[in-house]
Design a protein around this motif. Structure first.
Motif, short mmCIF file in Angstrom:
data_model
loop_
_atom_site.label_atom_id
_atom_site.label_comp_id
_atom_site.label_asym_id
_atom_site.label_seq_id
_atom_site.Cartn_x
_atom_site.Cartn_y
_atom_site.Cartn_z
N VAL A 117 0.70 -0.94 0.11
CA VAL A 117 -0.21 -0.47 0.01
C VAL A 117 0.60 0.97 0.22
N ALA A 118 0.51 1.94 -0.97
CA ALA A 118 1.52 3.27 -0.62
C ALA A 118 0.63 4.92 -0.82
N LEU A 119 1.12 5.33 -0.32
CA LEU A 119 0.59 6.70 0.45
C LEU A 119 1.26 8.24 -1.33
N VAL A 120 0.64 8.76 -1.46
CA VAL A 120 1.62 9.86 -2.99
C VAL A 120 1.11 11.28 -2.43
N THR A 121 1.64 11.92 -1.57
CA THR A 121 1.55 13.32 -1.59
C THR A 121 1.36 14.13 -2.86
N GLY A 122 0.69 14.54 -2.75
CA GLY A 122 0.38 16.16 -3.83
C GLY A 122 0.52 15.24 -5.40
N GLY A 123 -0.37 13.63 -5.52
CA GLY A 123 -0.56 13.14 -6.28
C GLY A 123 -1.71 13.11 -7.04
N ALA A 124 -2.58 14.57 -7.43
CA ALA A 124 -3.36 14.87 -8.39
C ALA A 124 -2.93 14.96 -9.44
N GLN A 125 -1.25 15.24 -9.93
CA GLN A 125 -0.96 15.72 -11.10
C GLN A 125 0.39 15.82 -11.13
N GLY A 126 1.38 16.28 -12.55
CA GLY A 126 2.24 16.04 -12.70
C GLY A 126 2.90 14.63 -11.77
N ILE A 127 4.04 14.82 -11.19
CA ILE A 127 4.42 13.65 -10.94
C ILE A 127 4.27 12.77 -10.20
#
Length: 255
Positions: free
Chosen positions: A7-17
């Motif tokens: 399970v991964a959590l990506v902050t700022g995951g909406a766009q770009g990198i």
């Protein structure tokens, strides 16, 4: 499928990198929690794209520049998925200003999102890892500007330099928990934050002259390295920075 069952959590995951990393981790089999600000309309689009791929995913709203929000995101992510194995500290901001004109408000915003946020959300993640018995990955999205001066962006450079040193320190402190932590340092990447640059032919030409590979990177270039660092293939790598810049760092000079 090197991340099956993770399970991964990506902050700022909406766009770009962030979006590219979330997508790549899902392609590798991970369940993915996307975190972003409440006013980012791209977040729901990213969520739907991952669901269309068949990925198990969730969307959490928060501002990682606020300690309580970061801690809540970890709690809610664990509640939604049962655990978190991989934390990608991708959320970041920059503010352009000459040093003599920089405001306290802009400085605080950049430092809170880029350095204070990763510090405390990583702390909350590490406590979760300790509670569930150890083993985890932290991947910080830093910048070539953890090393390379960037005139008129002093606060941004300071935040990324701090993130580099934080990564080195936590590599030692978190190793007993089986947590590795590494930086990825992108150079010039085709993302919304660089839209103005990409729309200016003269600036773009000057930048390409500084890049030995003669092109800007893509979010997918970064995502591939993130997937590697999240996998067991990178189990013995910690406390380091991986540059993704086409050779920019070693060839850069002011025009």
């Amino acid at each position: 499928m090197k991340l099956q069952g993770k399970v991964a959590l990506v902050t700022g995951g909406a766009q770009g990198i962030g979006r590219a990393i979330a997508t790549r981790l899902a392609q590798e089999g991970a369940a993915v929690i996307i975190e972003d600000l409440s006013d980012n309309p791209r977040a729901e689009e990213t969520l739907q794209e991952l669901q269309a791929m068949g990925a198990k995913t969730a969307l959490l709203v928060g501002d990682v520049g606020k300690v309580a929000d970061g801690q809540r995101v970890i709690r809610e992510g664990v509640a939604a998925m049962g655990r978190i194995d991989i934390l990608v500290n991708n959320a970041g901001v920059e503010r352009r200003a000459g040093f003599l004109d920089a405001s306290e408000a802009d400085y605080d915003l950049v430092m809170h999102v880029n350095l204070k946020g990763p510090f405390f959300i990583t702390q909350a993640f590490a406590r979760h890892v300790r509670e569930r018995g150890g083993d985890g990955r932290v991947i910080n999205i830093s910048s070539v500007h953890e090393e390379l001066p960037f005139p008129h962006f002093a606060s941004y450079c300071a935040s990324k330099g701090g993130l580099k040193m934080l990564t080195r320190d936590l590599a030692i402190e978190l190793a007993p928990l089986g947590i590795t932590i590494n930086n990825i340092a992108p150079g010039a990447i085709k993302t919304p934050i660089n839209a103005e640059l990409m729309d200016d032919p003269a600036l773009l030409k000057a930048l390409r002259a500084n890049i030995p590979l003669k092109r800007l990177g893509t979010p997918e270039d970064v995502a591939g390295v993130a997937a590697f660092l999240a996998s067991d293939d990178a189990a013995y790598i910690t406390g380091t920075t991986v540059g993704i810049d086409g050779g920019l760092l070693w060839n850069y000079h002011e025009q």
